[in-house]
Motif scaffolding. Structure first.
Motif, PDB file in Angstrom:
ATOM      1  N   ALA A 206       0.829  -1.208   0.000  1.00 36.87           N
ATOM      2  CA  ALA A 206       0.000   0.000   0.000  1.00 36.87           C
ATOM      3  C   ALA A 206       0.860   1.253   0.000  1.00 36.87           C
ATOM      4  O   ALA A 206       0.492   2.274  -0.581  1.00 36.87           O
ATOM      5  CB  ALA A 206      -0.937  -0.003   1.205  1.00 36.87           C
ATOM      6  N   ASP A 207       2.023   1.191   0.659  1.00 32.61           N
ATOM      7  CA  ASP A 207       2.927   2.346   0.663  1.00 32.61           C
ATOM      8  C   ASP A 207       3.415   2.652  -0.748  1.00 32.61           C
ATOM      9  O   ASP A 207       3.438   3.802  -1.177  1.00 32.61           O
ATOM     10  CB  ASP A 207       4.124   2.075   1.575  1.00 32.61           C
ATOM     11  CG  ASP A 207       3.727   1.864   3.015  1.00 32.61           C
ATOM     12  OD1 ASP A 207       3.069   2.755   3.585  1.00 32.61           O
ATOM     13  OD2 ASP A 207       4.051   0.808   3.573  1.00 32.61           O
ATOM     14  N   ALA A 208       3.814   1.605  -1.478  1.00 27.43           N
ATOM     15  CA  ALA A 208       4.349   1.806  -2.818  1.00 27.43           C
ATOM     16  C   ALA A 208       3.271   2.197  -3.821  1.00 27.43           C
ATOM     17  O   ALA A 208       3.496   3.029  -4.697  1.00 27.43           O
ATOM     18  CB  ALA A 208       5.060   0.525  -3.287  1.00 27.43           C
ATOM     19  N   LEU A 209       2.081   1.595  -3.688  1.00 26.89           N
ATOM     20  CA  LEU A 209       1.030   1.824  -4.674  1.00 26.89           C
ATOM     21  C   LEU A 209       0.212   3.084  -4.422  1.00 26.89           C
ATOM     22  O   LEU A 209      -0.323   3.678  -5.353  1.00 26.89           O
ATOM     23  CB  LEU A 209       0.080   0.618  -4.709  1.00 26.89           C
ATOM     24  CG  LEU A 209       0.661  -0.672  -5.285  1.00 26.89           C
ATOM     25  CD1 LEU A 209      -0.253  -1.851  -4.967  1.00 26.89           C
ATOM     26  CD2 LEU A 209       0.866  -0.544  -6.790  1.00 26.89           C
ATOM     27  N   LEU A 210       0.118   3.499  -3.152  1.00 28.91           N
ATOM     28  CA  LEU A 210      -0.787   4.611  -2.837  1.00 28.91           C
ATOM     29  C   LEU A 210      -0.102   5.730  -2.058  1.00 28.91           C
ATOM     30  O   LEU A 210      -0.174   6.899  -2.451  1.00 28.91           O
ATOM     31  CB  LEU A 210      -1.979   4.076  -2.039  1.00 28.91           C
ATOM     32  CG  LEU A 210      -3.289   4.867  -2.155  1.00 28.91           C
ATOM     33  CD1 LEU A 210      -3.752   4.976  -3.599  1.00 28.91           C
ATOM     34  CD2 LEU A 210      -4.369   4.236  -1.300  1.00 28.91           C
ATOM     35  N   PHE A 211       0.555   5.403  -0.955  1.00 31.67           N
ATOM     36  CA  PHE A 211       1.119   6.430  -0.082  1.00 31.67           C
ATOM     37  C   PHE A 211       2.148   7.305  -0.800  1.00 31.67           C
ATOM     38  O   PHE A 211       1.998   8.535  -0.878  1.00 31.67           O
ATOM     39  CB  PHE A 211       1.743   5.760   1.148  1.00 31.67           C
ATOM     40  CG  PHE A 211       2.596   6.682   1.974  1.00 31.67           C
ATOM     41  CD1 PHE A 211       2.065   7.822   2.560  1.00 31.67           C
ATOM     42  CD2 PHE A 211       3.946   6.409   2.189  1.00 31.67           C
ATOM     43  CE1 PHE A 211       2.838   8.673   3.332  1.00 31.67           C
ATOM     44  CE2 PHE A 211       4.734   7.252   2.954  1.00 31.67           C
ATOM     45  CZ  PHE A 211       4.186   8.385   3.524  1.00 31.67           C
ATOM     46  N   LEU A 212       3.188   6.692  -1.348  1.00 32.71           N
ATOM     47  CA  LEU A 212       4.241   7.492  -1.973  1.00 32.71           C
ATOM     48  C   LEU A 212       3.755   8.243  -3.211  1.00 32.71           C
ATOM     49  O   LEU A 212       4.094   9.423  -3.397  1.00 32.71           O
ATOM     50  CB  LEU A 212       5.440   6.608  -2.298  1.00 32.71           C
ATOM     51  CG  LEU A 212       6.188   6.065  -1.072  1.00 32.71           C
ATOM     52  CD1 LEU A 212       7.277   5.089  -1.496  1.00 32.71           C
ATOM     53  CD2 LEU A 212       6.779   7.198  -0.247  1.00 32.71           C
TER      54      LEU A 212
ATOM     55  N   HIS B 125     -11.602   1.821  17.503  1.00 30.84           N
ATOM     56  CA  HIS B 125     -13.002   1.957  17.077  1.00 30.84           C
ATOM     57  C   HIS B 125     -13.760   0.638  17.238  1.00 30.84           C
ATOM     58  O   HIS B 125     -14.815   0.446  16.620  1.00 30.84           O
ATOM     59  CB  HIS B 125     -13.067   2.427  15.617  1.00 30.84           C
ATOM     60  CG  HIS B 125     -12.648   3.857  15.428  1.00 30.84           C
ATOM     61  ND1 HIS B 125     -11.324   4.240  15.337  1.00 30.84           N
ATOM     62  CD2 HIS B 125     -13.375   5.002  15.344  1.00 30.84           C
ATOM     63  CE1 HIS B 125     -11.259   5.559  15.178  1.00 30.84           C
ATOM     64  NE2 HIS B 125     -12.486   6.039  15.175  1.00 30.84           N
ATOM     65  N   ASP B 126     -13.235  -0.265  18.077  1.00 30.25           N
ATOM     66  CA  ASP B 126     -13.874  -1.558  18.340  1.00 30.25           C
ATOM     67  C   ASP B 126     -14.098  -2.360  17.064  1.00 30.25           C
ATOM     68  O   ASP B 126     -15.128  -3.003  16.874  1.00 30.25           O
ATOM     69  CB  ASP B 126     -15.212  -1.365  19.080  1.00 30.25           C
ATOM     70  CG  ASP B 126     -15.033  -0.732  20.456  1.00 30.25           C
ATOM     71  OD1 ASP B 126     -14.055  -1.081  21.139  1.00 30.25           O
ATOM     72  OD2 ASP B 126     -15.861   0.112  20.829  1.00 30.25           O
ATOM     73  N   LEU B 127     -13.098  -2.314  16.170  1.00 31.84           N
ATOM     74  CA  LEU B 127     -13.182  -3.037  14.899  1.00 31.84           C
ATOM     75  C   LEU B 127     -11.944  -3.917  14.721  1.00 31.84           C
ATOM     76  O   LEU B 127     -11.346  -3.984  13.645  1.00 31.84           O
ATOM     77  CB  LEU B 127     -13.295  -2.042  13.736  1.00 31.84           C
ATOM     78  CG  LEU B 127     -14.592  -1.237  13.687  1.00 31.84           C
ATOM     79  CD1 LEU B 127     -14.452  -0.031  12.769  1.00 31.84           C
ATOM     80  CD2 LEU B 127     -15.762  -2.114  13.231  1.00 31.84           C
ATOM     81  N   ALA B 128     -11.570  -4.601  15.803  1.00 32.80           N
ATOM     82  CA  ALA B 128     -10.351  -5.399  15.791  1.00 32.80           C
ATOM     83  C   ALA B 128     -10.412  -6.552  14.797  1.00 32.80           C
ATOM     84  O   ALA B 128      -9.379  -7.125  14.427  1.00 32.80           O
ATOM     85  CB  ALA B 128     -10.062  -5.931  17.198  1.00 32.80           C
ATOM     86  N   GLN B 129     -11.619  -6.932  14.355  1.00 26.51           N
ATOM     87  CA  GLN B 129     -11.741  -8.045  13.413  1.00 26.51           C
ATOM     88  C   GLN B 129     -11.333  -7.661  11.997  1.00 26.51           C
ATOM     89  O   GLN B 129     -11.152  -8.522  11.140  1.00 26.51           O
ATOM     90  CB  GLN B 129     -13.182  -8.583  13.399  1.00 26.51           C
ATOM     91  CG  GLN B 129     -14.182  -7.758  12.590  1.00 26.51           C
ATOM     92  CD  GLN B 129     -14.750  -6.575  13.384  1.00 26.51           C
ATOM     93  OE1 GLN B 129     -14.248  -6.257  14.465  1.00 26.51           O
ATOM     94  NE2 GLN B 129     -15.798  -5.968  12.870  1.00 26.51           N
ATOM     95  N   LEU B 130     -11.160  -6.362  11.751  1.00 21.70           N
ATOM     96  CA  LEU B 130     -10.769  -5.900  10.417  1.00 21.70           C
ATOM     97  C   LEU B 130      -9.255  -5.887  10.261  1.00 21.70           C
ATOM     98  O   LEU B 130      -8.518  -5.609  11.211  1.00 21.70           O
ATOM     99  CB  LEU B 130     -11.305  -4.491  10.163  1.00 21.70           C
ATOM    100  CG  LEU B 130     -12.822  -4.332  10.053  1.00 21.70           C
ATOM    101  CD1 LEU B 130     -13.170  -2.890   9.769  1.00 21.70           C
ATOM    102  CD2 LEU B 130     -13.386  -5.242   8.989  1.00 21.70           C
ATOM    103  N   ARG B 131      -8.808  -6.172   9.054  1.00 25.07           N
ATOM    104  CA  ARG B 131      -7.397  -6.073   8.699  1.00 25.07           C
ATOM    105  C   ARG B 131      -7.291  -5.216   7.447  1.00 25.07           C
ATOM    106  O   ARG B 131      -7.946  -5.487   6.443  1.00 25.07           O
ATOM    107  CB  ARG B 131      -6.808  -7.455   8.422  1.00 25.07           C
ATOM    108  CG  ARG B 131      -6.822  -8.392   9.616  1.00 25.07           C
ATOM    109  CD  ARG B 131      -5.820  -7.949  10.683  1.00 25.07           C
ATOM    110  NE  ARG B 131      -5.798  -8.876  11.802  1.00 25.07           N
ATOM    111  CZ  ARG B 131      -6.570  -8.776  12.880  1.00 25.07           C
ATOM    112  NH1 ARG B 131      -7.459  -7.781  12.962  1.00 25.07           N
ATOM    113  NH2 ARG B 131      -6.500  -9.639  13.860  1.00 25.07           N
ATOM    114  N   ALA B 132      -6.494  -4.159   7.500  1.00 25.83           N
ATOM    115  CA  ALA B 132      -6.320  -3.278   6.344  1.00 25.83           C
ATOM    116  C   ALA B 132      -4.840  -2.965   6.177  1.00 25.83           C
ATOM    117  O   ALA B 132      -4.054  -3.060   7.126  1.00 25.83           O
ATOM    118  CB  ALA B 132      -7.126  -1.996   6.520  1.00 25.83           C
ATOM    119  N   ASP B 133      -4.463  -2.579   4.967  1.00 17.76           N
ATOM    120  CA  ASP B 133      -3.060  -2.293   4.663  1.00 17.76           C
ATOM    121  C   ASP B 133      -2.691  -0.837   4.903  1.00 17.76           C
ATOM    122  O   ASP B 133      -1.514  -0.483   4.852  1.00 17.76           O
ATOM    123  CB  ASP B 133      -2.762  -2.658   3.212  1.00 17.76           C
ATOM    124  CG  ASP B 133      -2.881  -4.152   2.973  1.00 17.76           C
ATOM    125  OD1 ASP B 133      -2.092  -4.905   3.575  1.00 17.76           O
ATOM    126  OD2 ASP B 133      -3.762  -4.563   2.202  1.00 17.76           O
TER     127      ASP B 133
END
Length: 209
Positions: free
Chosen positions: A49-55, A86-94
């Motif tokens: 995600a850093d290479a494709l979006l952040f930078l 935010h009580d959303l520990a079941q989520l995984r995001a990049d």
């Protein structure tokens, strides 16, 4: 920041890597503006995600001062912490970001499709691993507090399969998709994000509105 590209890459994509000097410049800029400095800034290897979006979004901000800005970015570990708050520990995001452009604001989470996972038959190649990308949102009992959930598919076929699945079972949040190939050829703020059920593609800042 330094950049390089592989002569074997037909897209001729530049890959950016943060240097120690760039990290220090960013640290000073964040401190001076009163914004939080990410934990272990510059000390971890960059994610997809850093290479494709952040930078690329940082570069868009640099080219268009006063018009647009990547106001905030959280890498994978900080994004997990933000989701737990935010009580959303079941989520995984990049990654998590806040994009400002033309007086508008978009808060987003991003997921990168890593392609087929594990052992699979040839006819399953286009769908392998896609179901796990957004499964946490289907288990959530409320929308996530972002304007859009971004998914970067490995290729156009997998993006189409993902959009078909989202049409059959929409999420509470707006989901927008694109492909790695499109991000290789265009800046990520441009008109390359597609919302299932719509024709054409939107600019990044137009998502969630």
């Amino acid at each position: 920041m330094r950049r390089e590209r592989s002569p074997e890459d037909r897209t001729h994509t530049w890959w950016y890597e943060v240097t120690a000097e760039g990290t220090e410049v960013l640290r000073r800029a964040l401190t001076a503006s009163g914004r939080p400095v990410p934990l272990r800034l510059g000390q971890r290897p960059s994610g997809r995600a850093d290479a494709l979006l952040f930078l690329p979004l940082i570069e868009v901000s640099r080219r268009n001062p006063g018009r647009c800005e990547l106001f905030q970015w959280l890498a994978t570990m900080e994004t997990s912490s933000w989701l737990r708050q935010h009580d959303l520990a079941q989520l995984r995001a990049d990654g998590y970001g806040v994009w400002l452009q033309d007086g508008r604001c978009l808060r987003f989470l991003v997921h990168v499709d890593r392609g087929p996972i594990g052992v699979f038959a040839e006819h399953e190649r286009a769908t392998s691993g896609l179901g796990a990308l957004l499964v946490g949102y289907r288990r959530a009992d409320r929308p996530v507090p972002v304007g859009a959930v971004l998914v970067i598919a490995q290729d156009a076929e997998r993006e189409e399969r993902l959009r078909t699945d989202l049409l059959r079972g929409p999420l509470r949040n707006v989901v927008a998709t694109t492909t790695q190939q499109l991000l290789y050829r265009h800046w990520p703020d441009e008109q390359l994000w597609q919302v299932p059920g719509e024709t054409g593609r939107r600019r990044l800042v137009e998502l969630g509105s």
